[in-house]
Design a protein around this motif. Sequence first.
Motif, PDB file in Angstrom:
ATOM      1  N   LEU A  13      10.104  48.020   1.200  1.00 57.69           N
ATOM      2  CA  LEU A  13       9.392  48.901   2.115  1.00 57.69           C
ATOM      3  C   LEU A  13       7.965  48.399   2.293  1.00 57.69           C
ATOM      4  N   TRP A  14       7.442  48.509   3.512  1.00 53.44           N
ATOM      5  CA  TRP A  14       6.048  48.156   3.766  1.00 53.44           C
ATOM      6  C   TRP A  14       5.570  48.915   4.997  1.00 53.44           C
ATOM      7  N   ARG A  15       4.256  48.983   5.165  1.00 53.12           N
ATOM      8  CA  ARG A  15       3.700  49.675   6.322  1.00 53.12           C
ATOM      9  C   ARG A  15       3.866  48.832   7.582  1.00 53.12           C
ATOM     10  N   THR A  16       4.270  49.475   8.659  1.00 50.52           N
ATOM     11  CA  THR A  16       4.451  48.732   9.911  1.00 50.52           C
ATOM     12  C   THR A  16       3.143  48.110  10.385  1.00 50.52           C
ATOM     13  N   GLY A  17       2.010  48.753  10.066  1.00 43.07           N
ATOM     14  CA  GLY A  17       0.712  48.215  10.474  1.00 43.07           C
ATOM     15  C   GLY A  17       0.362  46.910   9.787  1.00 43.07           C
ATOM     16  N   ALA A  18       1.032  46.616   8.658  1.00 41.99           N
ATOM     17  CA  ALA A  18       0.761  45.373   7.925  1.00 41.99           C
ATOM     18  C   ALA A  18       1.886  44.365   8.078  1.00 41.99           C
ATOM     19  N   ALA A  19       2.818  44.651   8.988  1.00 42.47           N
ATOM     20  CA  ALA A  19       4.014  43.810   9.102  1.00 42.47           C
ATOM     21  C   ALA A  19       3.686  42.366   9.478  1.00 42.47           C
ATOM     22  N   ARG A  20       2.535  42.138  10.146  1.00 42.72           N
ATOM     23  CA  ARG A  20       2.192  40.782  10.588  1.00 42.72           C
ATOM     24  C   ARG A  20       1.626  39.926   9.451  1.00 42.72           C
ATOM     25  N   ARG A  21       1.307  40.530   8.335  1.00 40.39           N
ATOM     26  CA  ARG A  21       0.746  39.757   7.227  1.00 40.39           C
ATOM     27  C   ARG A  21       1.739  38.715   6.726  1.00 40.39           C
ATOM     28  N   PRO A  22       1.365  37.452   6.694  1.00 41.17           N
ATOM     29  CA  PRO A  22       2.257  36.449   6.098  1.00 41.17           C
ATOM     30  C   PRO A  22       2.638  36.785   4.660  1.00 41.17           C
ATOM     31  N   ALA A  23       1.740  37.467   3.936  1.00 38.96           N
ATOM     32  CA  ALA A  23       2.045  37.837   2.557  1.00 38.96           C
ATOM     33  C   ALA A  23       3.219  38.803   2.487  1.00 38.96           C
ATOM     34  N   ILE A  24       3.282  39.754   3.424  1.00 33.79           N
ATOM     35  CA  ILE A  24       4.398  40.700   3.465  1.00 33.79           C
ATOM     36  C   ILE A  24       5.695  39.956   3.759  1.00 33.79           C
ATOM     37  N   THR A  25       5.652  39.087   4.758  1.00 35.12           N
ATOM     38  CA  THR A  25       6.836  38.310   5.123  1.00 35.12           C
ATOM     39  C   THR A  25       7.326  37.478   3.948  1.00 35.12           C
ATOM     40  N   ALA A  26       6.394  36.839   3.242  1.00 29.83           N
ATOM     41  CA  ALA A  26       6.763  36.000   2.102  1.00 29.83           C
ATOM     42  C   ALA A  26       7.379  36.833   0.984  1.00 29.83           C
ATOM     43  N   ALA A  27       6.794  38.009   0.702  1.00 31.09           N
ATOM     44  CA  ALA A  27       7.289  38.854  -0.378  1.00 31.09           C
ATOM     45  C   ALA A  27       8.682  39.387  -0.070  1.00 31.09           C
ATOM     46  N   VAL A  28       8.893  39.849   1.154  1.00 31.41           N
ATOM     47  CA  VAL A  28      10.203  40.396   1.522  1.00 31.41           C
ATOM     48  C   VAL A  28      11.265  39.301   1.474  1.00 31.41           C
TER      49      VAL A  28
END
Length: 302
Positions: free
Chosen positions: A274-289
């Motif tokens: 789960l993550w916030r949609t407002g932070a979805a563009r963060r490469p860090a989020i993409t990498a973690a998921v």
Amino acid sequence: MLDLSRLRALHAVFVHGSVAGAAAALGYTPSAVSQQITKLERETRTTLLERQGRGVALTEEALHLAATAQQLLAIVERAETTLEERRGLPTGRLSIGAFASAARGLLPGVLAGLDREHPALDVRMTEVDPHLSVDLVAKGVIDVAVAHDWDIAPLPAPQGVAQAVIGDDRCDLLVPEGHRLVGRDAVRREELAEERWICQPPGTVCHDWLVRTLRAAGYEPDIRHQAEENHTQLALLAAGLGVAMIPRLGRGPLPVGVVAVPLDPVPVRRLYALWRTGAARRPAITAAVSALQARGAAVGLG
């Protein structure tokens, strides 16, 4: 001018309800959080925390300031997301919350991989009850959460929180060696009405799921022993004190004296990131998921 780190500390106390809870979420000591709040009180010339029994309560002024802090932190997050997106590389701090068995069976490999592949990324993990995960993500306390649900208890997905499936974790019936069901190809839930149960305490996802599942099978479970940790439940099983339904992720090898018996149908819990949609563009989020999904496949989550 108000200091953002002190506002972050106040917001964490507001979300978690205590200085200790805020400290655990932020990776600080309780005394460090208290010092931040004290400095913020001096800056604002306002009392923010009041003693209430053995804990503290936020004053009316503190509640207003915490609400403002949440808005400011959201603005900062958007700015950080934009900068990180422009760089195109996972950077900055990323906080991950995971429930106990995922923290044990899934996250070590994920964290090691992220450290190795993205040295500019500062990843911090906190063990979080799945009941709290969605709200903590929505409020911006943690960036990514690993949560789970069962077929009879779907995970809520509020507006502003995105999710991706990590995989499915199967559950076995565990019984003491010599139990009447050892050797069976499969056992139906209706056959377990007379058993004594070992499970997690009330209020946890797994406890609530077990009770609802067995009630749906037509009986009220006889819960004799309650323990949060799987290893404690396994020790009680090995002593012959009851039976349990325990998922496979993070369970580890069964101790001597405990036998797994297949259930029909097989209970399955689904794991999500789960993550916030407002932070979805963060490469860090993409990498973690991506790392969570890859590790889920590697440890056998279907």
